[in-house]
Design an enzyme around this catalytic site. Sequence first.
Site, short mmCIF file in Angstrom:
data_model
loop_
_atom_site.label_atom_id
_atom_site.label_comp_id
_atom_site.label_asym_id
_atom_site.label_seq_id
_atom_site.Cartn_x
_atom_site.Cartn_y
_atom_site.Cartn_z
CG ASP A 1 -3.26 -4.83 -2.88
OD1 ASP A 1 -2.79 -4.04 -2.05
OD2 ASP A 1 -4.06 -5.74 -2.59
CG HIS B 1 -7.49 -2.69 -1.70
ND1 HIS B 1 -6.92 -1.68 -0.96
CD2 HIS B 1 -6.76 -3.80 -1.44
CE1 HIS B 1 -5.90 -2.17 -0.27
NE2 HIS B 1 -5.78 -3.45 -0.55
CG HIS C 1 -1.87 -1.13 1.30
ND1 HIS C 1 -2.63 -1.41 2.41
CD2 HIS C 1 -2.19 -2.09 0.39
CE1 HIS C 1 -3.35 -2.48 2.20
NE2 HIS C 1 -3.10 -2.92 0.98
CG HIS D 1 0.21 -9.28 -2.63
ND1 HIS D 1 0.18 -7.98 -3.09
CD2 HIS D 1 -0.60 -9.30 -1.54
CE1 HIS D 1 -0.61 -7.26 -2.32
NE2 HIS D 1 -1.09 -8.04 -1.38
#
Length: 297
Positions: A236, A232, A75, A259
């Site tokens: 990311d 969001h 973030h 991720h």
Amino acid sequence: MKQKTIEKRVEIVGIGLHKGVPVKMILEPLEANSGIVFYRSDLGVSIELKPENVVDTTMATVLGKGKVRVSTIEHFLSAIAAYGIDNLRICLDNEEVPIMDGSAIGYCMLLEEAGICVQNANKKAIAIRKPIEIVEAQKFVRVEPSEKMIFDFSIDFDHPAIRNQQYKFTFSTKAYKEEIARARTFGFLHEVNYLRSKGLAKGGDLSNCIVLDESGILNKEGLRYKEEFVRHKILDAIGDMALLGMPLLGTYISFAGSHKLNHFLTKQLLSDEKAYEIINLEDKAEEENLEYAYETH
């Protein structure tokens, strides 16, 4: 187009999402061509921001050197990428970056308090020259050639509050603050309970996370955007792509990316010299697009 750092040292104290312990974060300017460097002030260890220093992507993006870790960096990296910061030292007296409110808007405010300093060195960008894709079952992440920075993300959750969401974001600092920065991280109540049983998510609560039960969201204030969940995921992705160490000049496309997949994508991209070109943003056509993108007004 020139490199940037911050004008002055700033600090903030917050809570780590997973360990739930207080952490002080100090941002300090760095000289041109220094890059982004995390420093564990409690252990005296520096870790440079680059893909080969990523040691875990299970619940967050984690950098490591030996046994030393810097966790939940995505973030914050998203915000510094949004402001075009090239050189910065981030001092932490514990393992995790403070989670703030689960979005990136607090970091944006911190960077604006620090001020942006233009340095006397040319900025570089990584221009995509051919598509690169990582696939895992139905999920994928891909980068393609493009004259602008674009993030196009889709998700599909079997949950009444989420379902299928898609958002296409053409990058600029101003648009990031308006469309992306306030989107919070999210989790499901049963997952939060499980994570806590494993000693994780100790700092997570309704003040820094959208929490969903089986039928809806538990946050009384509701959502900040209609598609807050997928926005969001873009937040990311911008943070994870910042591991490349310079702005991505291309289009990022994903369905249900993570991720882990983003990390594999950066490694795959950098391993294929024909897939990208490092461009010096001086007397280049690309500079005009990026110059506009980083305007904050």
